[in-house]
Design a protein around this motif. Structure first.
Motif, PDB file in Angstrom:
ATOM      1  N   ARG A   1     -26.195 -12.665 -11.373  1.00 46.60           N
ATOM      2  CA  ARG A   1     -25.997 -11.320 -11.889  1.00 46.60           C
ATOM      3  C   ARG A   1     -27.316 -10.782 -12.423  1.00 46.60           C
ATOM      4  O   ARG A   1     -28.093 -11.472 -13.081  1.00 46.60           O
ATOM      5  CB  ARG A   1     -24.946 -11.332 -12.987  1.00 46.60           C
ATOM      6  CG  ARG A   1     -23.588 -11.813 -12.517  1.00 46.60           C
ATOM      7  CD  ARG A   1     -22.902 -10.792 -11.631  1.00 46.60           C
ATOM      8  NE  ARG A   1     -22.160  -9.821 -12.416  1.00 46.60           N
ATOM      9  CZ  ARG A   1     -21.602  -8.720 -11.914  1.00 46.60           C
ATOM     10  NH1 ARG A   1     -21.747  -8.429 -10.633  1.00 46.60           N
ATOM     11  NH2 ARG A   1     -20.930  -7.898 -12.701  1.00 46.60           N
TER      12      ARG A   1
ATOM     13  N   LYS B   1     -28.058  -8.719 -14.782  1.00 47.17           N
ATOM     14  CA  LYS B   1     -28.279  -8.683 -16.229  1.00 47.17           C
ATOM     15  C   LYS B   1     -28.891  -9.986 -16.735  1.00 47.17           C
ATOM     16  O   LYS B   1     -29.705  -9.979 -17.663  1.00 47.17           O
ATOM     17  CB  LYS B   1     -26.983  -8.370 -16.977  1.00 47.17           C
ATOM     18  CG  LYS B   1     -25.939  -9.462 -16.982  1.00 47.17           C
ATOM     19  CD  LYS B   1     -24.757  -9.076 -17.890  1.00 47.17           C
ATOM     20  CE  LYS B   1     -23.716 -10.186 -17.954  1.00 47.17           C
ATOM     21  NZ  LYS B   1     -22.593  -9.826 -18.862  1.00 47.17           N
ATOM     22  N   HIS B   2     -28.500 -11.107 -16.138  1.00 51.10           N
ATOM     23  CA  HIS B   2     -29.067 -12.392 -16.555  1.00 51.10           C
ATOM     24  C   HIS B   2     -30.497 -12.560 -16.043  1.00 51.10           C
ATOM     25  O   HIS B   2     -31.356 -13.114 -16.735  1.00 51.10           O
ATOM     26  CB  HIS B   2     -28.197 -13.540 -16.057  1.00 51.10           C
ATOM     27  CG  HIS B   2     -26.795 -13.513 -16.579  1.00 51.10           C
ATOM     28  ND1 HIS B   2     -26.497 -13.418 -17.918  1.00 51.10           N
ATOM     29  CD2 HIS B   2     -25.595 -13.548 -15.927  1.00 51.10           C
ATOM     30  CE1 HIS B   2     -25.187 -13.406 -18.083  1.00 51.10           C
ATOM     31  NE2 HIS B   2     -24.620 -13.470 -16.891  1.00 51.10           N
TER      32      HIS B   2
ATOM     33  N   LYS C   1     -32.949 -10.742 -18.225  1.00 52.77           N
ATOM     34  CA  LYS C   1     -33.155 -11.344 -19.539  1.00 52.77           C
ATOM     35  C   LYS C   1     -33.876 -12.686 -19.464  1.00 52.77           C
ATOM     36  O   LYS C   1     -34.774 -12.963 -20.267  1.00 52.77           O
ATOM     37  CB  LYS C   1     -31.808 -11.528 -20.257  1.00 52.77           C
ATOM     38  CG  LYS C   1     -31.187 -10.238 -20.753  1.00 52.77           C
ATOM     39  CD  LYS C   1     -29.899 -10.518 -21.509  1.00 52.77           C
ATOM     40  CE  LYS C   1     -29.288  -9.232 -22.053  1.00 52.77           C
ATOM     41  NZ  LYS C   1     -28.018  -9.489 -22.795  1.00 52.77           N
TER      42      LYS C   1
ATOM     43  N   ASN D   1     -28.548  -2.395  -8.032  1.00 49.33           N
ATOM     44  CA  ASN D   1     -27.727  -2.541  -9.234  1.00 49.33           C
ATOM     45  C   ASN D   1     -26.401  -3.169  -8.849  1.00 49.33           C
ATOM     46  O   ASN D   1     -25.797  -2.782  -7.844  1.00 49.33           O
ATOM     47  CB  ASN D   1     -27.502  -1.182  -9.896  1.00 49.33           C
ATOM     48  CG  ASN D   1     -26.871  -1.297 -11.270  1.00 49.33           C
ATOM     49  OD1 ASN D   1     -25.692  -1.578 -11.401  1.00 49.33           O
ATOM     50  ND2 ASN D   1     -27.680  -1.079 -12.300  1.00 49.33           N
TER      51      ASN D   1
ATOM     52  N   SER E   1     -23.668  -5.032 -13.546  1.00 48.00           N
ATOM     53  CA  SER E   1     -23.632  -5.918 -14.710  1.00 48.00           C
ATOM     54  C   SER E   1     -24.456  -5.393 -15.876  1.00 48.00           C
ATOM     55  O   SER E   1     -24.293  -5.859 -17.009  1.00 48.00           O
ATOM     56  CB  SER E   1     -24.123  -7.323 -14.322  1.00 48.00           C
ATOM     57  OG  SER E   1     -25.481  -7.283 -13.891  1.00 48.00           O
ATOM     58  N   SER E   2     -25.355  -4.447 -15.620  1.00 54.38           N
ATOM     59  CA  SER E   2     -26.190  -3.918 -16.695  1.00 54.38           C
ATOM     60  C   SER E   2     -26.588  -2.483 -16.394  1.00 54.38           C
ATOM     61  O   SER E   2     -26.408  -1.985 -15.276  1.00 54.38           O
ATOM     62  CB  SER E   2     -27.446  -4.774 -16.887  1.00 54.38           C
ATOM     63  OG  SER E   2     -28.373  -4.536 -15.848  1.00 54.38           O
TER      64      SER E   2
ATOM     65  N   ARG F   1     -18.398  -0.783 -19.176  1.00 53.09           N
ATOM     66  CA  ARG F   1     -18.842  -2.053 -19.772  1.00 53.09           C
ATOM     67  C   ARG F   1     -18.461  -2.103 -21.253  1.00 53.09           C
ATOM     68  O   ARG F   1     -18.023  -3.142 -21.762  1.00 53.09           O
ATOM     69  CB  ARG F   1     -20.345  -2.238 -19.588  1.00 53.09           C
ATOM     70  CG  ARG F   1     -20.742  -2.703 -18.189  1.00 53.09           C
ATOM     71  CD  ARG F   1     -22.207  -3.079 -18.109  1.00 53.09           C
ATOM     72  NE  ARG F   1     -23.080  -1.933 -18.292  1.00 53.09           N
ATOM     73  CZ  ARG F   1     -23.485  -1.129 -17.315  1.00 53.09           C
ATOM     74  NH1 ARG F   1     -23.093  -1.352 -16.071  1.00 53.09           N
ATOM     75  NH2 ARG F   1     -24.283  -0.109 -17.556  1.00 53.09           N
TER      76      ARG F   1
ATOM     77  N   CYS G   1     -23.222  -5.122 -25.972  1.00 46.23           N
ATOM     78  CA  CYS G   1     -23.547  -3.955 -25.131  1.00 46.23           C
ATOM     79  C   CYS G   1     -24.660  -3.137 -25.774  1.00 46.23           C
ATOM     80  O   CYS G   1     -24.602  -1.904 -25.798  1.00 46.23           O
ATOM     81  CB  CYS G   1     -22.314  -3.085 -24.920  1.00 46.23           C
ATOM     82  SG  CYS G   1     -20.985  -3.859 -24.005  1.00 46.23           S
TER      83      CYS G   1
ATOM     84  N   ASP H   1     -27.757  -2.425 -24.923  1.00 49.34           N
ATOM     85  CA  ASP H   1     -28.458  -1.480 -24.042  1.00 49.34           C
ATOM     86  C   ASP H   1     -27.603  -0.259 -23.742  1.00 49.34           C
ATOM     87  O   ASP H   1     -28.100   0.879 -23.723  1.00 49.34           O
ATOM     88  CB  ASP H   1     -28.851  -2.169 -22.733  1.00 49.34           C
ATOM     89  CG  ASP H   1     -29.952  -3.196 -22.931  1.00 49.34           C
ATOM     90  OD1 ASP H   1     -30.613  -3.177 -23.994  1.00 49.34           O
ATOM     91  OD2 ASP H   1     -30.148  -4.032 -22.023  1.00 49.34           O
TER      92      ASP H   1
END
Length: 468
Positions: A6, A8-9, A12, A41, A44-45, A137, A279, A281
């Protein structure tokens, strides 16, 4: 099925040199001389991952021709440090597979701002936008936090019925459910619909609340909660009304009004804190793009000790504000009126500048099941008022005394025979009990700063609108 990570991971914790695969939808494509930059995209983020596709890729030209905004892809490659601003890593593509092409010329979501009114007409695609993606989300995080809050406190989640024969709120704005052929409805001798021939042998409706059924379960399990869809046939086309919406309704045995207030305050603080943590962001996005008070409002909920006043005290404060010329209201203020949103917001937003719980409302303006106070003028009701919104939670200690409950049902003009089982709860092991209700979409709307409640539910149901 290919194992993918994903985005988002990756954003990060992904490290340069790491080989991985992503799957998602193309947001943008920008071609240079020897490279193509693709933003992908996966929902997930808020942010997508930049992919760099070099001309040495297999079938590079053909693949790039198939890529356009909205296309779905699977891309494998190696992470590298990104020289661009605002991004830590990017993906150097080694293979690109296009699962579904998208007609870039007709794709409704171009790289520009779209009105929310327009996005509602393409409800099957609007969740791919930044704003609606962030909304859903946050909605998911709210739902997770709600379940986690109650489960940590040993509440049981009860699935109360959607089909019902009772009007919990007594407003009469309910959708009727029938298997009759509406062109040939059987009638009785008086010419009225003969519901004895219908599926349930009586009128049936979509529920407006699971509260009464939750009380049944609380009398066996002590602490329960409902979280499910409810319906109201109110022909209102405003930014605050839906015909189908979700309600959260805890019910606690051996609990009084004070315990109810304590739980409601802890509940709101917990949900807001959870969303702010998970959440961050998305909430920052809402603060920048939708309403610059979103973060301030959340911090106010989390860090303030809620003020508690009686309805009589609230009315006195409003009357004083009017007398002193501090505030003008569109709706009149006097003891016995149901406070309007402008009154509630003044108390929470301007006078106390933090959440307020108002208790002990006049019996005439509250439901029959709320416990009659000793003064016989008021009931043990409570409303939680929030800055910038007004009422966000409504609840009460329930009337556990059989004789008084029977009197209240009769006074409300309701047939006691329809509530035989509700009265039985008072005959067999009655206890003081309390609960409250929270409109889930209203919570998400308040939390995100979104102006219209239709934009915080995936598929809004409103008058003349039943698409998707």
């Amino acid at each position: 099925m290919t194992t993918s990570q994903r985005i988002k991971h990756i954003l990060k914790t992904g490290q340069p040199g790491e080989a991985l695969t992503i799957q998602g939808w193309v947001r943008t494509k920008r071609a240079a001389k020897k490279f193509t930059f693709i933003e992908v995209n996966d929902g997930s983020s808020m942010n997508g991952l930049q992919v760099v596709a070099g001309a040495d890729l297999p079938d590079y030209v053909a693949s790039m021709e198939r890529l356009s905004t909205g296309a779905s892809v699977e891309i494998s490659g190696t992470l590298a440090e990104s020289p661009g601003k605002g991004q830590r890593v990017e993906l150097q593509a080694k293979t690109i597979e296009v699962f579904g092409e998208s007609d870039g010329e007709t794709y409704p979501l171009q790289k520009k701002r779209h009105s929310f009114e327009f996005l509602r007409t393409i409800g099957h695609l609007r969740s791919r936008t930044n704003t609606l993606g962030a909304v859903f989300r946050v909605r998911n995080a709210c739902a997770t936090a709600i379940h986690q809050f109650f489960q940590e406190r040993d509440f049981l989640w009860m699935h109360t019925p959607i089909l019902t024969a009772s009007d919990c709120e007594g407003a009469g704005e309910m959708f009727t459910v029938t298997r009759f052929n509406l062109d040939q409805i059987p009638t009785d001798k008086s010419g009225k619909a003969d519901y004895g021939q219908d599926f349930f042998g009586r009128p049936a409706y979509l529920t407006v609340s699971g509260q009464l059924e939750a009380e049944i379960m609380a009398m066996a399990f002590s602490n329960v909660y409902t979280f499910g869809p409810t319906f109201r046939a109110e022909n209102s086309n405003t930014s605050r009304h839906l015909a189908e919406f979700w309600m959260v309704e805890p019910e606690m045995a051996f609990c009084n009004l004070a315990g109810n207030m304590d739980l409601a305050e802890a509940f709101l603080k917990y949900v807001f804190a959870y969303v702010m943590e998970h959440c961050a962001d998305d909430m920052e996005f809402f603060n920048q793009r939708i309403d610059n008070a979103v973060l301030e409002t959340a911090e106010n909920i989390i860090n303030s000790e809620f003020t508690r006043i009686s309805y009589s005290e609230a009315i006195a404060l409003l009357e004083t504000a009017i007398e002193k010329g501090d505030k003008k209201f569109d709706y009149p203020v006097s003891w016995g009126v149901d406070m309007q949103s402008e009154h509630e917001r003044y108390l929470a937003e301007e006078y106390f500048k933090k959440p307020v719980i108002v208790t002990d409302y006049p019996r005439e303006i509250k439901a029959f099941y709320m416990r009659l106070n000793d003064d016989e003028k008021t009931v043990a009701a409570m409303d939680v008022l929030a800055p910038r919104l007004g009422e966000i939670i409504g609840g009460a200690q329930r009337e556990e005394r059989l004789d008084i409950l029977e009197q209240r049902i009769t006074a409300a003009g309701l047939p006691k025979e329809d509530y035989w089982w509700y009265l039985d709860l008072r005959r067999y092991g009655t206890v003081p009990h309390a609960g409250f209700g929270l409109g889930f979409e209203r919570l998400v709307q308040f939390m995100t700063g979104m102006a219209n409640i239709r934009d915080v539910i995936p598929f809004p149901r409103t008058p003349d609108n039943l698409d998707f």
